[in-house]
Motif scaffolding. Structure first.
Motif, PDB file in Angstrom:
ATOM      1  N   HIS A  18       0.850  -1.191   0.000  1.00 35.34           N
ATOM      2  CA  HIS A  18       0.000   0.000   0.000  1.00 35.34           C
ATOM      3  C   HIS A  18       0.887   1.242   0.000  1.00 35.34           C
ATOM      4  CE1 HIS A  18      -3.073  -2.893   1.089  1.00 35.34           C
ATOM      5  NE2 HIS A  18      -2.285  -3.302   2.062  1.00 35.34           N
ATOM      6  N   ASP A  19       0.312   2.384  -0.309  1.00 34.47           N
ATOM      7  CA  ASP A  19       1.057   3.646  -0.283  1.00 34.47           C
ATOM      8  C   ASP A  19       1.595   3.933   1.109  1.00 34.47           C
ATOM      9  OD1 ASP A  19       0.531   4.102  -2.964  1.00 34.47           O
ATOM     10  OD2 ASP A  19      -1.274   5.291  -2.551  1.00 34.47           O
ATOM     11  N   TRP A  20       2.670   4.713   1.174  1.00 35.25           N
ATOM     12  CA  TRP A  20       3.300   5.078   2.451  1.00 35.25           C
ATOM     13  C   TRP A  20       2.299   5.670   3.451  1.00 35.25           C
ATOM     14  CZ3 TRP A  20       7.823   4.004   4.604  1.00 35.25           C
ATOM     15  CH2 TRP A  20       8.852   3.534   3.792  1.00 35.25           C
ATOM     16  N   THR A  69       6.998   5.034  -5.794  1.00 35.13           N
ATOM     17  CA  THR A  69       6.743   5.598  -4.467  1.00 35.13           C
ATOM     18  C   THR A  69       6.470   4.544  -3.399  1.00 35.13           C
ATOM     19  OG1 THR A  69       4.399   5.891  -4.956  1.00 35.13           O
ATOM     20  CG2 THR A  69       5.866   7.759  -5.408  1.00 35.13           C
ATOM     21  N   ARG A  70       6.300   3.303  -3.789  1.00 33.87           N
ATOM     22  CA  ARG A  70       6.078   2.235  -2.811  1.00 33.87           C
ATOM     23  C   ARG A  70       7.342   1.450  -2.474  1.00 33.87           C
ATOM     24  NH1 ARG A  70       0.279  -0.592  -4.162  1.00 33.87           N
ATOM     25  NH2 ARG A  70      -0.992   1.256  -3.780  1.00 33.87           N
TER      26      ARG A  70
END
Length: 167
Positions: A18-20, A69-70
């Motif tokens: 999942h995203d940060w 970004t992950r």
């Protein structure tokens, strides 16, 4: 065997499920400062790429990690295999390491690579990615290896070979 006047470098990475900012990643994200602080105080710790340097490498679309970004990664240098292994499996790091499947996608290739560096050398993320690619292509060599390549590594055996090789 560890060459004279050398330390061991370790680079690992994973892709978050999942995203940060997602609350499901919060236990991992919120523990990073604590885990890194324990590492920096650990016997045998030499150096790690700081958060700003790692974030820059992770988010650069033209960089070695592709700007995903992950992606979460770490790059560090330790005096010995035993010091690195103690940190990984016998400190708070080990508790979060064991929970990795909660936060990270399964990874078909190695996520951890280690290699010997001359004392004083500070590897780059580019160097870590190149070593990881070499490990993927050639398997364990003296230039890029996992835990199984290290006779002196013992703690990883009791933590489950499959899990430890992926860490």
């Amino acid at each position: 065997m560890q060459p004279a006047a050398h330390h061991i470098a370790a680079f690992n990475l994973g892709r978050l499920l999942h995203d940060w900012e997602d609350p499901r990643v919060a236990p991992f994200r919120d523990a990073l400062d604590r885990v890194n602080a324990v590492g920096e105080r650990s016997a045998g710790f030499v150096w790690r790429l700081d958060d700003a340097g790692m974030e820059q490498a992770q988010l650069d679309p033209q960089g070695p990690l592709g700007g995903d970004t992950r992606i979460a990664s770490a790059l560090s240098v330790w005096e010995s295999v035993e010091a690195l292994e103690h940190f990984v499996f016998r400190t708070v790091h080990g508790r979060f390491y064991a929970r990795g499947p909660e936060w990270f996608e399964p990874w078909a290739t190695p996520r951890l690579v280690m290699w010997w560096v001359p004392v004083g050398h500070r590897p780059s993320v580019e160097e870590g990615v190149a070593r990881l690619r070499r490990l993927e292509a050639e398997g364990d060599t003296d230039e890029a290896f996992g835990w199984t390549h290290l006779e002196q590594a013992q703690l990883w055996k009791s933590r489950g070979r499959g899990a430890a090789e992926a860490a």
